[in-house]
Structure formats: C-alpha cells, structure tokens
Write an enzyme that holds these catalytic residues in place. Structure first.
Site, PDB file in Angstrom:
ATOM      1  N   ASP A   1       1.350   6.222   5.851  1.00  0.00           N
ATOM      2  CA  ASP A   1       0.412   5.306   5.217  1.00  0.00           C
ATOM      3  C   ASP A   1       0.999   4.637   3.977  1.00  0.00           C
ATOM      4  O   ASP A   1       0.322   3.847   3.319  1.00  0.00           O
ATOM      5  CB  ASP A   1      -0.889   6.034   4.866  1.00  0.00           C
ATOM      6  CG  ASP A   1      -2.111   5.144   4.992  1.00  0.00           C
ATOM      7  OD1 ASP A   1      -2.008   4.083   5.628  1.00  0.00           O
ATOM      8  OD2 ASP A   1      -3.167   5.516   4.454  1.00  0.00           O
TER       9      ASP A   1
ATOM     10  N   ASP B   1     -12.290   7.082   4.061  1.00  0.00           N
ATOM     11  CA  ASP B   1     -11.052   6.817   4.795  1.00  0.00           C
ATOM     12  C   ASP B   1     -10.713   5.331   4.801  1.00  0.00           C
ATOM     13  O   ASP B   1      -9.701   4.934   5.359  1.00  0.00           O
ATOM     14  CB  ASP B   1     -11.154   7.356   6.224  1.00  0.00           C
ATOM     15  CG  ASP B   1      -9.806   7.419   6.915  1.00  0.00           C
ATOM     16  OD1 ASP B   1      -8.785   7.543   6.201  1.00  0.00           O
ATOM     17  OD2 ASP B   1      -9.758   7.339   8.160  1.00  0.00           O
TER      18      ASP B   1
ATOM     19  N   GLU C   1      -9.697   3.759   2.233  1.00  0.00           N
ATOM     20  CA  GLU C   1      -9.201   3.845   0.862  1.00  0.00           C
ATOM     21  C   GLU C   1      -8.136   2.812   0.531  1.00  0.00           C
ATOM     22  O   GLU C   1      -7.965   2.440  -0.630  1.00  0.00           O
ATOM     23  CB  GLU C   1      -8.650   5.249   0.594  1.00  0.00           C
ATOM     24  CG  GLU C   1      -7.195   5.491   0.981  1.00  0.00           C
ATOM     25  CD  GLU C   1      -6.905   5.322   2.479  1.00  0.00           C
ATOM     26  OE1 GLU C   1      -5.780   4.934   2.822  1.00  0.00           O
ATOM     27  OE2 GLU C   1      -7.808   5.576   3.293  1.00  0.00           O
TER      28      GLU C   1
ATOM     29  N   LYS D   1       0.845  -1.202   0.000  1.00  0.00           N
ATOM     30  CA  LYS D   1       0.000   0.000   0.000  1.00  0.00           C
ATOM     31  C   LYS D   1       0.875   1.245   0.000  1.00  0.00           C
ATOM     32  O   LYS D   1       1.718   1.430   0.876  1.00  0.00           O
ATOM     33  CB  LYS D   1      -0.913  -0.009   1.219  1.00  0.00           C
ATOM     34  CG  LYS D   1      -1.787   1.233   1.365  1.00  0.00           C
ATOM     35  CD  LYS D   1      -2.597   1.183   2.661  1.00  0.00           C
ATOM     36  CE  LYS D   1      -3.317   2.500   2.923  1.00  0.00           C
ATOM     37  NZ  LYS D   1      -4.012   2.517   4.222  1.00  0.00           N
TER      38      LYS D   1
ATOM     39  N   ARG E   1      -7.838  -0.359   1.031  1.00  0.00           N
ATOM     40  CA  ARG E   1      -8.337  -1.603   0.436  1.00  0.00           C
ATOM     41  C   ARG E   1      -8.773  -1.405  -1.023  1.00  0.00           C
ATOM     42  O   ARG E   1      -8.781  -2.351  -1.798  1.00  0.00           O
ATOM     43  CB  ARG E   1      -9.481  -2.158   1.294  1.00  0.00           C
ATOM     44  CG  ARG E   1     -10.699  -1.277   1.368  1.00  0.00           C
ATOM     45  CD  ARG E   1     -11.536  -1.553   2.615  1.00  0.00           C
ATOM     46  NE  ARG E   1     -10.865  -1.072   3.818  1.00  0.00           N
ATOM     47  CZ  ARG E   1     -11.353  -1.242   5.047  1.00  0.00           C
ATOM     48  NH1 ARG E   1     -12.501  -1.863   5.226  1.00  0.00           N
ATOM     49  NH2 ARG E   1     -10.696  -0.787   6.093  1.00  0.00           N
TER      50      ARG E   1
ATOM     51  N   ASP F   1      -2.501  10.395   3.685  1.00  0.00           N
ATOM     52  CA  ASP F   1      -3.908  10.019   3.828  1.00  0.00           C
ATOM     53  C   ASP F   1      -4.621  10.982   4.768  1.00  0.00           C
ATOM     54  O   ASP F   1      -4.516  10.862   5.985  1.00  0.00           O
ATOM     55  CB  ASP F   1      -4.022   8.585   4.357  1.00  0.00           C
ATOM     56  CG  ASP F   1      -5.478   8.163   4.540  1.00  0.00           C
ATOM     57  OD1 ASP F   1      -6.357   8.786   3.898  1.00  0.00           O
ATOM     58  OD2 ASP F   1      -5.721   7.226   5.315  1.00  0.00           O
TER      59      ASP F   1
ATOM     60  N   LYS G   1      -9.845  12.938   8.507  1.00  0.00           N
ATOM     61  CA  LYS G   1      -9.349  12.401   9.768  1.00  0.00           C
ATOM     62  C   LYS G   1      -9.316  13.479  10.852  1.00  0.00           C
ATOM     63  O   LYS G   1      -9.261  14.681  10.556  1.00  0.00           O
ATOM     64  CB  LYS G   1      -7.930  11.845   9.582  1.00  0.00           C
ATOM     65  CG  LYS G   1      -7.868  10.566   8.774  1.00  0.00           C
ATOM     66  CD  LYS G   1      -6.447  10.069   8.677  1.00  0.00           C
ATOM     67  CE  LYS G   1      -6.370   8.763   7.894  1.00  0.00           C
ATOM     68  NZ  LYS G   1      -6.952   7.629   8.647  1.00  0.00           N
TER      69      LYS G   1
END
Length: 492
Positions: free
Chosen positions: A281, A340, A342, A258, A344, A263, A270
């Site tokens: 991230d 959030d 995202e 990933k 996956r 993020d 967030k």
C-alpha cells in the site's frame, strides 16, 4: 550493468553472445541477410527447418558459429510479422536475455522494430528490459553491481538514439528502485525508513529534503493524516522533497505518493486472505521516490516537488473509528464511513499542502481502491484528470512507455451524492458496490488547489502482482518518467 551503442556490422561485433530475432515466415531483415551470408546460410537454413518454427519465444543456440566473432548465436522466434507488437517484443527480448548467462550480449536493434515503432523507441525499451529482467529484485540489482554488458547495434548513433537510451536506462534504474522498496517487508519499510531513503538523495545537485515528524505534522495541521496514523505505535512521517532543476521562477510539478507502509484496514479490519499483500500500500510512495530520484540524477530542467504522507493503518484502542468526524488541512470535515478508506485521508492533507507551492501540475499516485481493478483489471492504471491537455500528454507518455492507463469519470453529481454526510462536509467513502474508484477520485478532487491541473493515478491493480508469489511491478514509473522527459523536451 553496462551498455554500449555501436554501429558495427553484426559480422564484426565481438561479444560472447549475439541475439537475433527470426520471424515465422522466414523472411530475413537486411542485417540478417548479411549475417546469413557470413555464416554460409545458417539463418536461411534454420528458417526452412520445420523443427524450428520461429514461433513466439522459441529459442535455439549455436555455439561458436563460423564466420562470426561471438561464442554463441542465439536465435529467438518472433512469431508472425503481422502480430509483432509491443507485448510480443517485450516477451521475446526478455526470453532472449534469459536464454544465456553470457556477460557480454549484443543485439541488432533493427531486427526488433514493431509496427509503428522507431529505432529510438526500441533502444529505450531494450535498455529498460535489460535492467528490469530480475524478479524479485534484489539490492545488488538496484545498486547495479551486475557485470553484464549489453551492446545495442544501430545504423546511426544519433543524438536522438542516445537520448532514448538514457531515458530507457533511467526508467530501468527507477523501476528497480520502486520494485525493491515495494517488496520490502513492513517491519523494514517503515515511514522512518522511507524518510531515510529520501534523505539519501540530498547528495544530488539541486535537491533538498525535509522529513517532518509527528509534532511537525501536527503543527502543519494535517489532522486527517494523523487520524489514520493514531492506531499504530510506528510514528508517521511527512516526507517533502524539492528538486530545483528548472528556472527559479518556473512553477513546480508536484507529485503526491500514498505511503501507507502497512494497511490492516484499521477498525474495519481487512479479510485475512490478502492482508499480507497490504505491505504494497506504499507503492505510490515508492513510485514518487524513484521518479524524483531519477529526475534529479538525469538533471532534467524542471522544478519538482514530491510529497509523501507515510504511516500505518492498524486497529488499536487509539485508532480512529467509523462514525468519527475528523478535520482536514483544507478546513473540510469528514465523516468516517470506513476506516479502510484511509488512503484518501492522508492524500487529501498532502494535496492541500501542495497549494503553498502553486504547482503547474499536481499528480498523485496511490493504491487507492480495489474497485479500479474491478473496472479495468490489472493491465490499465486508472486515470482521473481535470485537464484535457494534461490528459492527452499523459496518455501519449503511457503509450510510449508501454505503461497503459484508462481514463475514468469522476466529480459528477452522481459521484458527489455518494459522499454526502448529515454531520460533516462529506463522508470518506460511499455505499459499497457503487463506482468506488470514481467516488474516491471525487473525494480527492475537493482538495486540489484552485486552478491547478491535476491527475490522479489509481494503481491499486497495477502496482503489484498478488497470489502465491506476490511482487511489486514498479508501475507507473515508466509512464511518469517518460512524461517528465517529454515535458523537459517541450521546454528546451
């Protein structure tokens, strides 16, 4: 940093500093008895001195000790012998290395054997710890410009000892690379930057690199990935690396990392308290890049593919929204319950893409859910795996690497029910507070190529340390390199 493995006695070694471990009960090892005799009872006298208790991480230095060819003798307390485990070993050795600025340090491996651990295991981790002791890591440490030399003293310099040392050295280099990438600010470590890092590996034998731009990603059909990227002016990159170290017809091992370089949560912004930490991230991508680089550098006899979907997840007028329905490369439609969730979405397209290579095994690495930290804390990486044999080999490698994992459930009817959607094939996440890490793994499982052994490593709680002085940890580089090393040996 330079290393040397030597079979010379402690009394003959020439170095600026000699490191010795002393247990709290005062019992000397065989090598320490010889050292004690050469120094006219220095160690036995110290063991009897109640001002030095040999408790864990106690340190005392002796300058120019009689009978030795070193400038100083460093004695570090190892605590009670029955409590000397992996954790105590790591902390004591790091303490010993930090206790001296000497450019040439020697240490007797046999004095540091934890219960159930071998000389080879100890050599491996001494090399790793010597290379990774600096925090935060700086570029000069990644490039190994340190003039320091570490001599590891063993009874026999066998092929297994040499092999263990080379593995520990490779892990140390790779951990440093992953930590450095993870620590970079997001205005530097962009998707394009990660692409340039990947391109730098092309000089290694057997390596090919393709960095797909936005148009190429669109042509492939990775619409879920592109949906996440839409909210940022920074363009996405899909990084594809191949290493041909095995036989031509051997199925590859595929890694997906990933690469969300920042993020913000998208429209579902967030909370401000920890948003600055969201530069981490992309630690899954950093891990996969570092592991790939190490494998190619070590010339492991394996075929390896690394896939990294890299982009930012920001709020913008063009950003994808809650309640949107998006297409995936696999053909499934996904209702967006939370922007959030995202990771996956970018991962599922990359995992579907991996099917064209018919991988022997697929391992994805992602800072996927805060829920995994709630379940396991920051010690264990969450492991979700569909193959008992793959699970066993990864757990064995985790133990050897001191990079622990804990297996969690997923993909049952209960978890699947939390992803149901009235208007799409599935939702991208379930209701809050309900086994979020397992639900996320269940979502990803839909995109695993058919009949492929798959493991998902959720590193959200282990890839970095938050708080006032946040930093990347480089996990689970050690686990994955140890596992690949074991895979290579199994095929030899």
């Amino acid at each position: 940093m330079k290393f040397e493995i030597s079979t010379k006695p402690l009394t003959d070694i020439k170095a600026q500093s000699l490191i010795v471990g002393l247990f709290e009960d005062g019992q000397l090892t065989e090598t320490e008895v010889a050292l004690d005799m050469a120094t006219k009872g220095l160690l036995s006298e110290l063991a009897a001195d109640k001002t030095f208790f040999s408790k864990e991480n106690d340190v005392i230095r002796f300058h120019r000790p009689d009978g030795l060819n070193v400038s100083e003798l460093i004695v570090v307390g190892l605590g009670k012998i029955e409590n000397f485990d992996d954790t105590v070993f790591e902390k004591a050795f790091q303490t010993a290395l930090a206790a001296t600025p000497s450019q040439h340090v020697a240490v007797s491996v046999l004095d540091w054997l934890a219960v159930g651990r071998t000389v080879e295991w100890t050599v491996m981790h001494m090399a790793r710890l010597a290379l990774t002791q600096h925090e935060p890591i700086k570029l000069e440490k990644v490039n190994e410009n340190s003039p320091r030399k570490v001599t590891l003293l063993v009874n026999k310099n066998t092929e297994t000892v040499k092999d263990a040392f080379y593995l520990g050295e490779a892990i140390g280099h790779a951990v440093n690379e992953a930590k450095y990438l993870g620590n970079l600010p997001p205005n530097v470590c962009t998707p394009s930057y990660l692409g340039e890092v990947a391109k730098s590996y092309k000089k290694l034998k057997g390596v090919t690199v393709t960095v797909h731009d936005e148009k190429a990603i669109e042509k492939i059909g990775m619409h879920a990935f592109l949906a996440v990227a839409r909210g940022s002016e920074v363009k996405p990159r899909f990084i594809e690396l191949h290493y041909a170290g095995g036989k031509k017809n051997d199925a590859p091992i595929c890694f997906v990392g990933k690469g969300i370089t920042f993020d913000a949560g998208g429209i579902c912004l967030k909370a401000k308290q920890r948003i600055a930490e969201m530069k981490y991230d992309m630690c899954g991508a950093a891990t996969v890049l570092a592991v790939f680089h190490a494998c190619a550098s070590m010339k492991l006899p394996l075929n390896i593919i690394a896939l990294i979907p890299a982009c930012e997840n920001l709020p913008d007028g063009n950003a994808y929204r809650p309640a949107d329905v998006i297409d995936t490369l696999a053909g499934l439609t996904v209702e967006i319950a939370n922007t959030d969730a995202e990771g996956r979405l970018v991962m599922c397209d990359a995992m579907t893409y991996s099917a064209r290579f018919e991988p022997e095994a697929l391992i994805d690495v992602a800072t996927l859910t805060g829920a995994v930290g709630t379940a396991l804390g920051d010690h264990f990486t969450g492991l979700f795996v569909n193959d008992p044999m793959l699970c066993g080999t990864l757990e064995t490698a985790a133990d050897v690497a001191i990079d622990p994992v804990w297996t969690l459930p997923f993909n049952g009817a209960h978890f699947k029910s939390r992803l149901k959607s009235n208007i799409a094939d599935c939702a991208n996440t379930g209701p809050a507070g309900g086994a979020g890490a397992s639900v996320a793994a269940t979502f990803l499982a839909q995109f695993v190529p058919e009949d492929t052994s798959w493991a998902h490593l959720d590193i959200a709680a282990t890839a970095y340390v938050g708080g006032k002085l946040p930093h990347s940890t480089g996990r689970p580089v050690g686990l994955l390199l140890t596992w690949l090393h074991q895979m290579a040996h199994a095929r030899a």
